[in-house]
Design an enzyme around this catalytic site. Structure first.
Site, short mmCIF file in Angstrom:
data_model
loop_
_atom_site.label_atom_id
_atom_site.label_comp_id
_atom_site.label_asym_id
_atom_site.label_seq_id
_atom_site.Cartn_x
_atom_site.Cartn_y
_atom_site.Cartn_z
N SER A 18 0.83 -1.20 0.00
CA SER A 18 0.00 0.00 0.00
C SER A 18 0.86 1.25 0.00
CB SER A 18 -0.89 0.01 1.24
OG SER A 18 -0.08 0.23 2.38
N LYS A 19 0.24 2.30 -0.50
CA LYS A 19 0.91 3.60 -0.57
C LYS A 19 1.38 4.06 0.80
CE LYS A 19 -1.43 6.27 -4.02
NZ LYS A 19 -2.35 7.33 -4.29
#
Ligand code: GLU
Length: 486
Positions: free
Chosen positions: A249-250
């Site tokens: 995930s970012k």
């Protein structure tokens, strides 16, 4: 093999997307097949300005060139689903005709009520089939005046079985599948319909995509069956994971190819790195050029288990590539990086001097800065400590004396070696106390390239000036300190 990369333009190219593109590309090139780029842009609510251009540019940067697509302005364009609406509409009509799909007039309020009721009574969520049994002629008449979507009819019982090239035999109970919307009320098809129709008409015979699409596959297979088309093969690639094994995930780091590019990662390194996310070559080799990947890649060696995205390894690989690419290639890339970052020029000698200490191109300014600076600047606290050390004064004095005696004869690594030995013999200073003052005087830093090489590039005058300047700064500091104590 005819394969495709079919991203939805979200604004950037995700590293997971790059891996999907790469595995498709490798098989296309390995089999002399075709690699198709298809932009799946049928979701009008998710449109992002400039997203398609960014995506194509990132893909171009990685070197994964695609084939086919309509010819515009003398070059290939990818396929855009938004330009193929007519084709999808015809196929929706065909499904309705053959009773494989139906108009649904349910309002969003009604759907919401159904959902709330299902949650409250702990029933399986999904469309309740309200419009499924409206007579065909009546539905067609209503569709002329009322807003509608079109849903696919999923058989009420049975199992849908298929074979995935990576995950093996898979089976889905049909009664757990929702009557999927195929055409939205805005007249655009959903992913499922457009994807299947396009894969068929583009002759795609191997679908390779991320594991998150696995639950869509049974619906797609039903559509192939409804249309009476041959099935492609399917291969679903393992998820990408953060170090803590959560889904990549970012929040835990960069996920966009653009971000890595901006960090000074080379495209070869990024491609090599993502190739090893889920695929293993069967031995412990890690560095693969694109050509080697084309030769060695196989779906048989792609794992089912999630692949951990180990950023340290990417940086390590990038360092390897920076050192192994051809000299001129390195120089060109370094120069264009410096130009883009408004750093100004650096000579080839200097660029080669710092090459071994780089992890990314973005390290260039930091490494070059001290070497290029017109005047010596010592601000690092570590460097100041060296400058102030008791032995530093005599080391610098002797270095100046030796360089003065050298006259115009050029200095090189060998000269520096003998100079240091001479200083050591005469002053008794050795090791770090001997070398560090010279390094700090030359660069203002305690780390950097080999001293002899720096000296060689500087030449006698700059070498002497730097030694003198360091001495000056040292005395000024000593005076200030004495002044302070008084
Ligand atoms: N448009 C889908 C995506 O964004 C394509 C999935 C597929 O390859 O079928 O990834």
């Amino acid at each position: 093999m005819r394969v495709r990369f079919a991203p939805s333009p979200t604004g950037y190219l995700h590293v997971g997307g790059l891996r999907t593109a790469l595995f498709n590309y490798l098989l296309a090139r390995q089999t002399n097949g075709a690699f198709i780029l298809r932009i799946e842009d049928t979701d009008q609510s998710r449109k992002v300005e400039g997203a398609v251009q960014a995506l194509i540019e990132s893909l171009r940067w990685t070197g994964l060139d695609y084939d086919e697509g309509p010819d515009k302005n003398g070059g290939h364009e990818p396929y855009f689903q938004s330009e193929r609406l007519e084709l999808y509409r015809r196929h929706i009509d065909q499904l309705i005709q053959n009773d494989h799909a139906y108009y649904c007039f349910c309002s969003s309020e009604r759907l919401e009520e159904v959902r709330n009721h299902q949650i409250a009574t702990k029933q399986q969520a999904g469309y309740d089939g309200h419009c499924r049994y409206i007579a065909k002629t009546e539905a067609a008449t209503r569709a002329r005046n009322e807003p509608f979507v079109v849903r696919m009819k999923i058989p009420e019982s049975g199992e849908l079985k298929f074979e995935d090239r990576i995950r093996g035999k898979i089976s889905y109970p049909l009664n757990q599948m929702d009557d999927q919307v195929l055409l939205k009320s805005d007249g655009f098809p959903t992913y499922h319909l457009a994807n299947v129709v396009d894969d068929h008409f583009m002759g795609v015979n191997m679908v390779i995509r991320g594991e998150e699409w696995l639950p869509s596959t049974p619906k797609h297979i039903l559509l192939y069956q409804y249309f009476g088309w041959d099935l492609p093969e399917f291969a679903h690639l393992p998820l990408l994971l953060n170090e803590d094994r959560s889904k990549l995930s970012k929040r835990q780091g960069d996920v966009a190819v653009e971000d890595y590019r901006a960090k000074g990662i080379l495209p070869e390194a990024l491609v090599n790195f993502v190739a090893l996310l889920g695929w293993n070559p069967g031995d412990d080799r890690e560095i693969f050029s694109l050509d080697e990947l084309i030769r060695t890649f196989s779906l048989e060696r792609v794992n089912k288990a999630g692949a951990v995205f180990n950023i340290e390894k990417l940086y390590w690989m990038n360092g390897q590539y920076l050192r192994s690419i051809e000299v001129n290639d390195y120089l060109n890339r370094a120069k264009s990086w410096l130009a883009d970052s408004n750093f100004g020029d650096a000579s080839d000698d200097l660029l080669l001097l710092v090459r071994d200490s780089l992890t990314t191109l973005a390290d260039l300014p930091n490494h070059l800065g001290p070497l290029i600076a017109g005047v010596l600047d010592i601000t690092d606290s570590d460097a100041i400590q060296i400058l102030d050390a008791p032995a530093t004064g005599s080391v610098l004095d002797m270095a100046i004396e030796i360089i003065n005696n050298r006259g115009d004869s050029p200095i090189d690594s060998e000269f520096i070696g003998s100079m240091m030995k001479q200083i050591q013999n005469q002053t008794g200073v050795r090791g770090k106390n001997l070398w560090m003052p010279v390094r700090v005087a030359l660069t203002g830093k305690i780390h950097g390239p080999e001293l002899g090489k720096i000296a060689e590039i500087y030449g006698n005058d700059k070498f002497r000036q730097r030694m003198q300047k360091a001495k000056e700064i040292r005395s000024r500091r000593a005076n200030n300190n004495r002044g302070g104590r008084r």
